[in-house]
Scaffold this active site. Structure first.
Site, PDB file in Angstrom:
ATOM      1  N   ASN A   1       0.804  -1.216   0.000  1.00  0.00           N
ATOM      2  CA  ASN A   1       0.000   0.000   0.000  1.00  0.00           C
ATOM      3  C   ASN A   1       0.842   1.274   0.000  1.00  0.00           C
ATOM      4  OD1 ASN A   1      -1.468  -2.119   2.140  1.00  0.00           O
ATOM      5  ND2 ASN A   1      -2.720  -1.405   0.427  1.00  0.00           N
TER       6      ASN A   1
ATOM      7  N   ILE B   1       1.047   6.803   0.319  1.00  0.00           N
ATOM      8  CA  ILE B   1       0.370   5.779   1.102  1.00  0.00           C
ATOM      9  C   ILE B   1      -1.102   5.741   0.704  1.00  0.00           C
ATOM     10  CG2 ILE B   1      -0.161   4.964   3.423  1.00  0.00           C
ATOM     11  CD1 ILE B   1       2.092   6.763   4.445  1.00  0.00           C
ATOM     12  N   CYS B   2      -1.594   4.526   0.511  1.00  0.00           N
ATOM     13  CA  CYS B   2      -3.022   4.371   0.244  1.00  0.00           C
ATOM     14  C   CYS B   2      -3.723   4.154   1.564  1.00  0.00           C
ATOM     15  CB  CYS B   2      -3.269   3.195  -0.689  1.00  0.00           C
ATOM     16  SG  CYS B   2      -5.017   2.905  -0.981  1.00  0.00           S
ATOM     17  N   LEU B   3      -4.361   5.182   2.047  1.00  0.00           N
ATOM     18  CA  LEU B   3      -5.024   5.112   3.344  1.00  0.00           C
ATOM     19  C   LEU B   3      -6.422   5.688   3.162  1.00  0.00           C
ATOM     20  CD1 LEU B   3      -4.102   4.060   6.062  1.00  0.00           C
ATOM     21  CD2 LEU B   3      -3.442   6.370   6.685  1.00  0.00           C
TER      22      LEU B   3
ATOM     23  N   LEU C   1      -1.375  -0.181  -3.830  1.00  0.00           N
ATOM     24  CA  LEU C   1      -0.726   0.774  -4.738  1.00  0.00           C
ATOM     25  C   LEU C   1       0.310   0.052  -5.581  1.00  0.00           C
ATOM     26  CD1 LEU C   1      -0.178   4.017  -2.638  1.00  0.00           C
ATOM     27  CD2 LEU C   1      -1.726   3.627  -4.522  1.00  0.00           C
TER      28      LEU C   1
END
Lengths: 465, 156
Positions: free
Chosen positions: B80, B89-91, B125
């Site tokens: 991620n 960052i994929c949050l 990601l």
């Protein structure tokens, strides 16, 4: 050496003798007693007969072409063995060298014999300019294929090759192929009914070479002039447009042309740019002024603050006490007026639970107690989340992960709120649902996949079926 | 001091006095409240244990109405997090459509740490790393550890 230029005539009754040593020749009856050469006294001599003439009557042939024409420009004759192919070899000053071959359809003789040859450099370049003009004009570039080589009426295809001394050691050369442009129908103007199955190519390349810009307008005007019942014509127009876009995509490294893009990467890039330029585009819409104005204002009381009589506005995280004036949202969450209005002017949701403040679902979950966050199960999906927003949300995810299908639909993803209620978790659709979405996305784009290439292939399949 | 800065300074004060688990928070520039630097220790039990990761937290001028931007300054091998110098960052909670002002930086940082302990291969990601995480966990752990050894030894 003057004698070499005037050979004796061996076809008369007088025999001619030729000396292989000094190339002298004489009539045998002049010296009937001996075959010895009167000039060099060699005995390697031969009586010349019309069928066997050792003399090099066309002595130029023994000299290499290049040497022969080195100091004067001249067009050579054509190949005698191939009477449907004319070959012209041309030498210019400075080592310039041109070989031209004209292929004639076999059932037609050259109308005027060998072409008149330019005899100086100016002529060469004038012809060259004409060639370039042919390339850029309405005429079309010759293309090897049945309709250029052997179609009726017969056509001429000229392959012209230019060579010259390169800038470094070696020879530079280029080849120009010109076709019978003016003789062929101009398909960009008059798409005749009898055109072959490959006429989209002709039209495309006609457009591509002869016009600048996509053929959209031209096709549109033609479609309107013609009976629109001709679906084939329209299809061809679409086809040629797609092909020209394909070519433009090959030429344009960014795979974008005006408003059109030709690859997922290009689409990703545009969407990413849009997202960065307007990061709120996929967030809930702002609340209306009326909806904000209608929100009730209250003085904090013991019930709202709970037994500890302490609380804070979660936006500015300032402590609040009994008697402070707050705005209460339909979901019963309360905030400083100035704080929550700033948020509501951007998004019509509660800053804590994201329940909408107006509309049908306003205030739900209605049973939720103040200050206690509602459980995820009874939070409705956010309003105003259209499929477009879904698309953009997914596109955003896809833009940072290029392997993901771009058009993944996410309509059955869990309500956003259930994820929000777990702030430490990123959203996590289950793998099975995710793959089902991907399959659906692929199905939606047709069995053969997406992209201009697939589209073109489909077009061809349609035309052939 | 704007209300935005007021809230940020409150959050910062709280984060510095009682930092989130495994983290140290500093301000690279004392005059800029909007840029935080976070040292995050890899969660024990994860392939990132023993590593020290630097996170950059940038709070927008209209924070908390806009989400903070959190990126890894240290290279990390994670499904991620982009495997490049950007370290995006994929949050989910940071996405514009998910952000809500009630969320705090502390919660965001906790979420990042949780992401190290528990990668989320379903929303990657780096799809290749996600596939490896699912299909070849041993390979994944090995690669993640080698990244830790190479990049996350606190020398950033």
């Amino acid at each position: 050496m003057a004698s070499r230029s005037q050979h004796l005539d061996a076809t008369t009754s007088r025999e001619v003798v030729y000396c292989h040593h000094c190339e002298h020749e004489w009539y045998r009856d002049e010296r009937p007693n001996t075959l010895e050469c009167p000039s060099c006294h060699s005995e390697i001599t031969e009586i010349v007969s019309p069928n066997n003439d050792p003399r090099n009557l066309s002595d130029n042939d023994s000299v290499p072409d290049y040497e022969r024409h080195r100091h004067h420009t001249r067009d050579s004759d054509d190949d005698p063995d191939e009477d449907d192919i004319e070959q012209h070899i041309l030498h210019g000053p400075g080592g310039f060298f041109s070989r031209r071959a004209i292929y004639q359809s076999p059932d037609r003789q050259a109308p005027n014999g060998p072409r008149a040859a330019p005899d100086n450099a100016d002529q060469i370049f004038r012809r060259f300019t004409e060639l370039i003009g042919d390339l850029g004009g309405p005429a079309m570039v010759g293309r090897s294929g049945p309709d250029t080589l052997f179609a009726n009426p017969p056509q001429r295809v000229t392959v012209q090759r230019f060579s010259g001394p390169g800038f470094t050691a070696g020879v530079s050369s280029f080849t120009i192929t010109t076709g019978p442009g003016r003789n062929r129908p101009d398909p960009s103007r008059s798409p005749g009914p009898g055109m072959g199955p490959d006429d989209p190519f002709q039209r495309l390349f006609g457009n591509f070479i002869g016009e600048t810009g996509p053929p959209l307008g031209h096709d549109a005007s033609r479609s309107s002039n013609q009976n629109d019942g001709d679906g084939n014509t329209r299809q061809n127009a679409d086809f040629s447009m797609a092909l020209s876009q394909l070519i433009a995509s090959l030429i344009n490294p960014h795979m974008a042309h005006g408003d059109a893009v030709y690859s997922q990467e290009a689409l990703d890039r545009i969407i990413t740019n849009l997202m960065e330029a307007n990061p709120q585009s996929n967030a809930p819409a702002p609340a209306s002024e009326e909806a904000i104005a209608k929100l009730p204002k209250k003085k904090l009381d013991e019930e709202m603050l709970g037994p500890e009589l302490k609380g804070e506005c979660t936006i500015c995280i300032d402590d609040m006490k009994v008697g402070d004036e707050v705005v209460v949202l339909p979901c019963k969450h309360w905030f400083h007026e100035q704080c929550v209005v700033l948020w509501l002017k951007q998004h019509n949701t509660c800053p804590i639970c994201r329940a909408a403040i107006d509309g049908d679902a306003a205030g739900r979950p209605s049973g939720a107690a103040p200050r206690s966050q509602p459980s995820s199960s009874d939070v409705p999906p956010p309003l105003r989340r259209s499929s477009v927003q879904n698309f953009f949300r997914n596109a955003q995810a896809g833009s940072s992960s290029r392997q993901e299908p771009l058009f993944r639909r996410d309509s059955n993803s869990p309500p956003m709120n259930s994820r929000l209620m777990q702030p430490t978790r990123v959203r996590s659709p289950s793998p099975s649902r995710r793959s089902a979405q991907s399959d659906r996305a692929r199905d939606g784009r047709g069995s053969s996949g997406g992209g201009p290439l697939h589209w073109i292939r489909d077009q061809f399949r349609d035309r052939r079926s | 001091m704007s209300s935005s800065q007021k809230r940020i300074s409150k959050e910062l004060q709280e984060c510095m006095t009682s930092p989130p688990t495994g983290m140290t928070i500093t301000l690279p520039s004392e005059s800029d409240l909007h840029t935080w630097s976070v040292k995050l220790a890899g969660p024990p039990g994860s392939p990132y244990a023993g590593g020290l990761f630097t996170l950059s937290v940038v709070l927008p001028p209209d924070y908390p109405f806009k989400a903070p931007q959190v990126t890894f300054a240290t290279r990390i091998y994670h499904p991620n997090v982009t495997n490049d110098s950007a370290g995006a960052i994929c949050l989910g909670m940071l996405k514009a459509e998910n952000w809500k002002p009630a969320s705090r930086v502390r919660a965001v940082l906790d979420a990042v740490r949780q992401l190290l302990a528990e990668p989320n291969p379903d929303d990657p990601l780096e799809a290749r790393i996600a596939d490896e995480f699912r299909g070849a966990p041993r390979e994944f752990e090995k690669n993640a550890r080698s990244y830790v050894a190479r990049y996350a030894q606190g020398k950033k």
